[in-house]
Design an enzyme around this catalytic site. Sequence first.
Site, mmCIF file in Angstrom:
data_model
loop_
_atom_site.group_PDB
_atom_site.id
_atom_site.type_symbol
_atom_site.label_atom_id
_atom_site.label_comp_id
_atom_site.label_asym_id
_atom_site.label_seq_id
_atom_site.Cartn_x
_atom_site.Cartn_y
_atom_site.Cartn_z
ATOM 1 N N SER A 131 -14.042 7.781 -22.706
ATOM 2 C CA SER A 131 -13.399 7.181 -21.535
ATOM 3 C C SER A 131 -11.966 6.791 -21.846
ATOM 4 C CB SER A 131 -14.164 5.947 -21.071
ATOM 5 O OG SER A 131 -13.466 5.354 -19.999
ATOM 6 N N LYS A 185 -21.947 6.231 -20.795
ATOM 7 C CA LYS A 185 -20.657 6.589 -20.197
ATOM 8 C C LYS A 185 -20.786 6.667 -18.671
ATOM 9 C CE LYS A 185 -16.452 8.347 -19.687
ATOM 10 N NZ LYS A 185 -16.359 9.141 -18.502
ATOM 11 N N HIS A 188 -20.864 3.200 -17.394
ATOM 12 C CA HIS A 188 -19.487 2.691 -17.476
ATOM 13 C C HIS A 188 -18.722 3.116 -16.217
ATOM 14 C CE1 HIS A 188 -15.244 3.643 -18.056
ATOM 15 N NE2 HIS A 188 -15.183 2.592 -18.843
ATOM 16 N N ASN A 189 -18.832 4.383 -15.868
ATOM 17 C CA ASN A 189 -18.103 4.861 -14.693
ATOM 18 C C ASN A 189 -18.622 4.213 -13.411
ATOM 19 O OD1 ASN A 189 -17.000 6.530 -16.625
ATOM 20 N ND2 ASN A 189 -16.958 8.321 -15.304
ATOM 21 N N GLU A 192 -17.182 0.922 -13.194
ATOM 22 C CA GLU A 192 -15.768 1.103 -12.824
ATOM 23 C C GLU A 192 -15.632 1.236 -11.291
ATOM 24 O OE1 GLU A 192 -13.977 4.391 -15.075
ATOM 25 O OE2 GLU A 192 -13.194 5.160 -13.181
HETATM 26 P P1 NBP Z 1 -11.285 20.585 -17.187
HETATM 27 O O1 NBP Z 1 -12.521 19.844 -16.828
HETATM 28 O O2 NBP Z 1 -10.280 20.829 -16.136
HETATM 29 O O3 NBP Z 1 -11.719 21.981 -17.841
HETATM 30 C C1 NBP Z 1 -10.748 22.932 -18.238
HETATM 31 C C2 NBP Z 1 -11.116 23.530 -19.579
HETATM 32 O O4 NBP Z 1 -12.410 24.164 -19.506
HETATM 33 C C3 NBP Z 1 -10.149 24.620 -19.992
HETATM 34 O O5 NBP Z 1 -9.960 24.551 -21.392
HETATM 35 C C4 NBP Z 1 -10.878 25.885 -19.597
HETATM 36 O O6 NBP Z 1 -10.476 27.022 -20.288
HETATM 37 C C5 NBP Z 1 -12.270 25.513 -19.980
HETATM 38 N N1 NBP Z 1 -13.306 26.386 -19.428
HETATM 39 C C6 NBP Z 1 -13.730 26.587 -18.146
HETATM 40 BR BR1 NBP Z 1 -12.979 25.806 -16.677
HETATM 41 N N2 NBP Z 1 -14.743 27.447 -18.026
HETATM 42 C C7 NBP Z 1 -14.985 27.852 -19.287
HETATM 43 C C8 NBP Z 1 -15.916 28.754 -19.836
HETATM 44 N N3 NBP Z 1 -16.814 29.386 -19.077
HETATM 45 N N4 NBP Z 1 -15.893 28.964 -21.171
HETATM 46 C C9 NBP Z 1 -15.007 28.329 -21.952
HETATM 47 N N5 NBP Z 1 -14.095 27.432 -21.490
HETATM 48 C C10 NBP Z 1 -14.084 27.203 -20.173
HETATM 49 O O7 NBP Z 1 -10.548 19.859 -18.438
HETATM 50 P P2 NBP Z 1 -10.227 18.313 -18.681
HETATM 51 O O8 NBP Z 1 -9.764 17.623 -17.443
HETATM 52 O O9 NBP Z 1 -9.369 18.295 -19.893
HETATM 53 O O10 NBP Z 1 -11.657 17.692 -19.049
HETATM 54 C C11 NBP Z 1 -12.436 18.187 -20.124
HETATM 55 C C12 NBP Z 1 -13.759 17.442 -20.116
HETATM 56 O O11 NBP Z 1 -13.528 16.044 -20.287
HETATM 57 C C13 NBP Z 1 -14.541 17.577 -18.797
HETATM 58 O O12 NBP Z 1 -15.904 17.611 -19.070
HETATM 59 C C14 NBP Z 1 -14.195 16.301 -18.071
HETATM 60 O O13 NBP Z 1 -15.182 15.928 -17.142
HETATM 61 C C15 NBP Z 1 -14.111 15.313 -19.225
HETATM 62 N N6 NBP Z 1 -13.312 14.124 -18.982
HETATM 63 C C16 NBP Z 1 -12.169 14.180 -18.297
HETATM 64 C C17 NBP Z 1 -11.426 13.024 -18.096
HETATM 65 C C18 NBP Z 1 -10.132 13.066 -17.372
HETATM 66 O O14 NBP Z 1 -9.550 11.984 -17.159
HETATM 67 N N7 NBP Z 1 -9.622 14.241 -16.992
HETATM 68 C C19 NBP Z 1 -11.859 11.818 -18.613
HETATM 69 C C20 NBP Z 1 -13.021 11.796 -19.343
HETATM 70 C C21 NBP Z 1 -13.744 12.951 -19.523
HETATM 71 P P3 NBP Z 1 -9.319 27.987 -19.692
HETATM 72 O O15 NBP Z 1 -8.035 27.335 -20.050
HETATM 73 O O16 NBP Z 1 -9.539 29.264 -20.367
HETATM 74 O O17 NBP Z 1 -9.541 28.058 -18.198
#
Ligand code: NBP
Length: 476
Positions: A131, A185, A188-189, A192
Site C-alpha cells: 500500500s 491489504k 486496509h483498503n 480507507e
Molecule cells: P497495471 O495494473 O496498470 O498493470 C500494467 C502492467 O501489467 C504492465 O507491466 C503490463 O505489461 C503488465 N501486463 C498486463 Br496489463 N498483462 C500482462 C500479461 N498478460 N503478461 C505479462 N504482463 C502483463 O500496473 P500498476 O498500476 O503498476 O499496478 C501493478 C499492480 O500493483 C496491480 O496489481 C495493481 O492493482 C497493484 N497496485 C497498484 C497501486 C497503484 O496505486 N497503482 C497500488 C497498490 C497496488 P505491458 O507493459 O507489456 O503491457
Amino acid sequence: MTEGKARIAVTGLATMGSNLARNLARHGFKVAVHNRTPAKMKALLEEHGHEGDFVGAETLQDLVDSLQTPRQIIIMVKAGGPTDAVIDELSGLLEPGDMVIDGGNAHYADTRRREAALKEKGLLFVGAGISGGEEGALNGPSIMPGGPAESYKHVGPVFEEIAAKVDGQPCCVHVGPDGAGHFVKMVHNGIEYADMQLIAEAYDLLSRIGGQTPAEISEVFTQWNSGDLESYLVEITAEVLKHVDADGTPLVQVIEDAAEQKGTGRWTVQEALELGVPVTGIGEAVFARSLSGHTDQRKAVRDAFGASEVVAKPDAELVDDVRQALYASKVVAYAQGFDMIREASKNFDWNIDLGAMATIWRGGCIIRAQFLNRIREAYDANADLASLLVDNYFRDAVQNAEAAWRRVVVRAVESGVPTPGFVSALAYYDALRSERLPAALVQGQRDFFGAHTYRRIDRPGSFHTLWSGDRSEVEA
Ligand code: NBP
C-alpha cells in the site's frame, strides 16, 4: 556494480513495479527487471539506471537466469488473468525452493489458490499486499506479506529494508499463511474507503450547515491534523480543499461529484457478508460511492422532489462537534475492520497479530495515522479485545464524543445533509449497547412464516409456536 547475480527481481514495470524496483536498487539490492514489453524495461534502465544496480532481462528465462538461488521474483502486473499468466510461465522455469511474490492487488482467494498450486511444485508463493500508491512504492510502502513462514526468512529482510519506517520500526511484518497478506491489504483498503467517506461527510456538513468555504474548511482540517485526527487522509484533504482553478474557483467545486472505485472496497464488503461481520462503515462508503455515480437517477429524483435546500446555520459548536463525530465514527469504522481481520484469521487459521497490523499501517500506506498507535496499544494490552470500542482509551474517547456525535447526526438529518457514515456508525454503537434488540421480533417473524424456531431467554433449547394451529409452543 556488485558482481554476481541479482538478489531479487521485479517483473511488471508499470508505475508500481518500476518504482518498487527503484526502491530496491536505491537500498543497495541488485535487482533484475523485466517487463512483457521490453521497451519499459529499457526506459527504466535509461532513466533510472544510475540509481542502483539493475540487471535488465528481455525474457522471463533471462530474468530467472540472472538471479541468486533460491530465487525471489516479485510480480507487479495487472491483477487477475495477467498475474496467472505470469505465474504459469514462471512456474515452468523455476526450481523447488524458489519464491514467487505477487505484489499486486490480488483477491485473497486467488492468492490461496495460487499458493496451493505452487506448493505442489515445491515453489513458495507469497501474496504481498503493498500500500502507498506510486509514491509509497518508491519511497517506502506498507508491506503485508502472507505465505509460508519459510519464505519470510528470505523476503522479509528485503521488504523490511525498503518499507516505510515509523519510530525506527519497518511497516512490514509476516501477516500469516497463504492469503492472509492480501486479505489484510483488502481490509486496509476497505477502512480507507470508510475513512474517506467520513472525512467527506465532515466537509459537507461544514460547507452546507456551517456555510464555510473550501479554503476555510481546509484550515479546519489543517488544525485537526495536529490533534487526535492526525493522518495522511486529513492532511491531503486540507491540500485538496485549498487548491483553486486558474480562475480562483476552488477545485473541489468543479470536480464531478461521482466517485469511482477499483473494487477492493467492494471485495471487503462481499467478504464481510460471507464472514458475517457487520462492517457497516465500509459498506456505507462503498454504497455512497456507488450512489454518487448514479447521476441520471439522482437527477430524476431531484427533478421529482426538488433539490434539497440546506440553509446554512453555523454555530460556535459546529466545527468541534463535527470533529468529535468524525473521530467517534472513525473509531467505529476501524473497530469493524479489525473485527473482520480477527474473524478471517479464526476462520482460515491465520493467527494474525492485530496489534502488528496497526503497527505496519502507521506509515507508508494511505490510512497511516497516529491513531494506529492507539490501536496497537489496545491490542498489546489485550489481544482478545471483544471490540476496539471496549479498550479503555477508545471507550473514553467515544464516551466523550457521544453528545457531540448525536448533535451532529440530528442536525444532518434535520437539515437534509446525507451522512450515511456518521449515522450508521452511531446506529452500530447504539445497537451494540442495547440491552435488548428487536432481533427478538425478527426471530418471532421467522418462526411464524418459516417455522425457523427461536431460543428463549428463560430456558435452553429451540422452540416453535404452532402459529397456524392452537398457538401452543413445542420444543423443536
Ligand atoms: P497495471 O495494473 O496498470 O498493470 C500494467 C502492467 O501489467 C504492465 O507491466 C503490463 O505489461 C503488465 N501486463 C498486463 Br496489463 N498483462 C500482462 C500479461 N498478460 N503478461 C505479462 N504482463 C502483463 O500496473 P500498476 O498500476 O503498476 O499496478 C501493478 C499492480 O500493483 C496491480 O496489481 C495493481 O492493482 C497493484 N497496485 C497498484 C497501486 C497503484 O496505486 N497503482 C497500488 C497498490 C497496488 P505491458 O507493459 O507489456 O503491457
